[in-house]
Design a protein around this motif. Sequence first.
Motif, PDB file in Angstrom:
ATOM      1  N   LYS A 219      -3.236   2.727  -9.932  1.00  0.00           N
ATOM      2  CA  LYS A 219      -4.350   2.232  -9.738  1.00  0.00           C
ATOM      3  C   LYS A 219      -4.342   0.749  -9.550  1.00  0.00           C
ATOM      4  O   LYS A 219      -5.119   0.116  -8.702  1.00  0.00           O
ATOM      5  CB  LYS A 219      -5.569   2.603 -10.871  1.00  0.00           C
ATOM      6  CG  LYS A 219      -6.629   2.095 -10.458  1.00  0.00           C
ATOM      7  CD  LYS A 219      -7.844   2.795 -11.695  1.00  0.00           C
ATOM      8  CE  LYS A 219      -9.227   2.346 -11.482  1.00  0.00           C
ATOM      9  NZ  LYS A 219      -9.922   2.855 -12.245  1.00  0.00           N
ATOM     10  N   ARG A 220      -3.523  -0.138 -10.483  1.00  0.00           N
ATOM     11  CA  ARG A 220      -3.456  -1.425 -10.554  1.00  0.00           C
ATOM     12  C   ARG A 220      -2.804  -1.766  -9.222  1.00  0.00           C
ATOM     13  O   ARG A 220      -3.131  -3.022  -8.629  1.00  0.00           O
ATOM     14  CB  ARG A 220      -2.639  -1.988 -11.716  1.00  0.00           C
ATOM     15  CG  ARG A 220      -3.456  -1.919 -12.826  1.00  0.00           C
ATOM     16  CD  ARG A 220      -2.788  -2.734 -13.752  1.00  0.00           C
ATOM     17  NE  ARG A 220      -1.475  -2.244 -14.422  1.00  0.00           N
ATOM     18  CZ  ARG A 220      -1.046  -1.244 -15.149  1.00  0.00           C
ATOM     19  NH1 ARG A 220      -2.020  -0.759 -16.020  1.00  0.00           N
ATOM     20  NH2 ARG A 220       0.248  -1.197 -15.483  1.00  0.00           N
TER      21      ARG A 220
ATOM     22  N   ALA B   9     -12.292  -2.880   5.723  1.00  0.00           N
ATOM     23  CA  ALA B   9     -12.268  -1.596   5.305  1.00  0.00           C
ATOM     24  C   ALA B   9     -11.131  -1.190   4.842  1.00  0.00           C
ATOM     25  O   ALA B   9     -11.064  -0.179   3.868  1.00  0.00           O
ATOM     26  CB  ALA B   9     -12.410  -0.707   6.751  1.00  0.00           C
ATOM     27  N   MET B  10     -10.048  -1.333   5.185  1.00  0.00           N
ATOM     28  CA  MET B  10      -8.596  -0.529   4.627  1.00  0.00           C
ATOM     29  C   MET B  10      -8.632  -1.084   3.219  1.00  0.00           C
ATOM     30  O   MET B  10      -8.270  -0.378   2.276  1.00  0.00           O
ATOM     31  CB  MET B  10      -7.381  -1.284   5.337  1.00  0.00           C
ATOM     32  CG  MET B  10      -6.997  -0.603   6.752  1.00  0.00           C
ATOM     33  SD  MET B  10      -5.711  -1.183   7.631  1.00  0.00           S
ATOM     34  CE  MET B  10      -4.407  -0.795   6.397  1.00  0.00           C
ATOM     35  N   GLY B  11      -8.882  -2.456   2.804  1.00  0.00           N
ATOM     36  CA  GLY B  11      -8.857  -2.704   1.517  1.00  0.00           C
ATOM     37  C   GLY B  11      -9.868  -2.208   0.586  1.00  0.00           C
ATOM     38  O   GLY B  11      -9.581  -1.751  -0.488  1.00  0.00           O
TER      39      GLY B  11
ATOM     40  N   LYS C 173     -11.137   2.045  -3.410  1.00  0.00           N
ATOM     41  CA  LYS C 173     -11.937   3.059  -3.725  1.00  0.00           C
ATOM     42  C   LYS C 173     -11.202   4.257  -4.309  1.00  0.00           C
ATOM     43  O   LYS C 173     -11.710   5.014  -5.135  1.00  0.00           O
ATOM     44  CB  LYS C 173     -12.881   3.563  -2.566  1.00  0.00           C
ATOM     45  CG  LYS C 173     -13.937   4.571  -2.755  1.00  0.00           C
ATOM     46  CD  LYS C 173     -14.556   4.928  -1.364  1.00  0.00           C
ATOM     47  CE  LYS C 173     -15.736   6.202  -1.814  1.00  0.00           C
ATOM     48  NZ  LYS C 173     -16.534   6.423  -0.505  1.00  0.00           N
ATOM     49  N   SER C 174      -9.987   4.410  -3.775  1.00  0.00           N
ATOM     50  CA  SER C 174      -9.221   5.490  -4.145  1.00  0.00           C
ATOM     51  C   SER C 174      -7.841   5.090  -4.633  1.00  0.00           C
ATOM     52  O   SER C 174      -6.684   5.654  -4.484  1.00  0.00           O
ATOM     53  CB  SER C 174      -8.858   6.292  -2.653  1.00  0.00           C
ATOM     54  OG  SER C 174      -8.097   5.690  -1.779  1.00  0.00           O
ATOM     55  N   ALA C 175      -8.208   4.045  -5.476  1.00  0.00           N
ATOM     56  CA  ALA C 175      -7.084   3.200  -6.118  1.00  0.00           C
ATOM     57  C   ALA C 175      -6.295   4.436  -7.296  1.00  0.00           C
ATOM     58  O   ALA C 175      -5.154   4.233  -7.244  1.00  0.00           O
ATOM     59  CB  ALA C 175      -7.474   2.124  -6.982  1.00  0.00           C
ATOM     60  N   ASP C 176      -6.897   5.484  -7.961  1.00  0.00           N
ATOM     61  CA  ASP C 176      -6.233   6.168  -8.636  1.00  0.00           C
ATOM     62  C   ASP C 176      -5.569   7.514  -8.228  1.00  0.00           C
ATOM     63  O   ASP C 176      -5.200   8.582  -8.871  1.00  0.00           O
ATOM     64  CB  ASP C 176      -7.288   6.543  -9.856  1.00  0.00           C
ATOM     65  CG  ASP C 176      -8.530   7.043  -9.374  1.00  0.00           C
ATOM     66  OD1 ASP C 176      -8.884   7.013  -8.110  1.00  0.00           O
ATOM     67  OD2 ASP C 176      -9.285   7.982 -10.192  1.00  0.00           O
TER      68      ASP C 176
ATOM     69  N   THR D 185       0.796  -1.161  -0.138  1.00  0.00           N
ATOM     70  CA  THR D 185       0.081  -0.141  -0.080  1.00  0.00           C
ATOM     71  C   THR D 185       0.863   1.365   0.146  1.00  0.00           C
ATOM     72  O   THR D 185       1.546   1.529   0.972  1.00  0.00           O
ATOM     73  CB  THR D 185      -0.690  -0.067   1.130  1.00  0.00           C
ATOM     74  OG1 THR D 185      -1.515  -1.229   1.484  1.00  0.00           O
ATOM     75  CG2 THR D 185      -1.985   1.249   1.163  1.00  0.00           C
ATOM     76  N   PRO D 186       0.748   1.867  -1.082  1.00  0.00           N
ATOM     77  CA  PRO D 186       1.495   3.172  -1.019  1.00  0.00           C
ATOM     78  C   PRO D 186       1.310   4.122   0.035  1.00  0.00           C
ATOM     79  O   PRO D 186       0.086   4.609   0.377  1.00  0.00           O
ATOM     80  CB  PRO D 186       1.421   3.827  -2.363  1.00  0.00           C
ATOM     81  CG  PRO D 186       0.937   2.757  -3.467  1.00  0.00           C
ATOM     82  CD  PRO D 186       0.180   1.770  -2.430  1.00  0.00           C
TER      83      PRO D 186
END
Length: 206
Positions: A186-187, A87-89, A94-97, A21-22
């Motif tokens: 995003k990926r 929830a974290m996943g 949800k904010s992947a981009d 997770t960045p």
Amino acid sequence: MTLSAFDLLLYAGGLFALFLTPGPVWVALIARSLAGGFRAAWPLALGVVIGDVVWAVLAVLGVSWILSIYGGFLELLRWIAAIIFLAMGYLIIKSADKSISSDSRLTRPGAVAGFLAGLAVIFGNPKAVLFYMGVLPGFFDLSHLTTLDIVLIAGLSALVPLVGNLILAVFIDRARSMLSSPQALKRTNITAGLLLILVGLAIPFV
């Protein structure tokens, strides 16, 4: 020793998903590597390791003390850990981009500055605090841990992020293009989110 190989493997999977997770550690490593190469990045990775071990041990000892008073607390923690991972996943997917930003205070030159930056970024990282204090207790039966168990947990808490961070530092050019590409970012976030959700689904059944 009371921990099974599956317990340790599941925990390692959780650590790896957290690493993917960045966040602040990624930003600091990338910035320092771009500024001074691997030589500037590895002290930061060592600082992060110290913080990871401290958080893990504090979580184990602190929650173990609570369990000695409230025995039923463990089952509650297990479900809390599962919910937090789910929830974290979800939030990551949800904010992947969305991109992440840099903090120039973490890029000062010098090995000592890098090490201190690593400590600062891990002790001030809400993702790490949430994982170690809120999620780690859900992986294990803390009321029966031996000294060897605690050493193994601390060792995994150090090894998994360290290996990941050093690999990230070595391949910083590739990581830089990944983080600058909206599609690749995003990926990466979707992959990390799915891994967190899978771990969250597995926790209640171990």
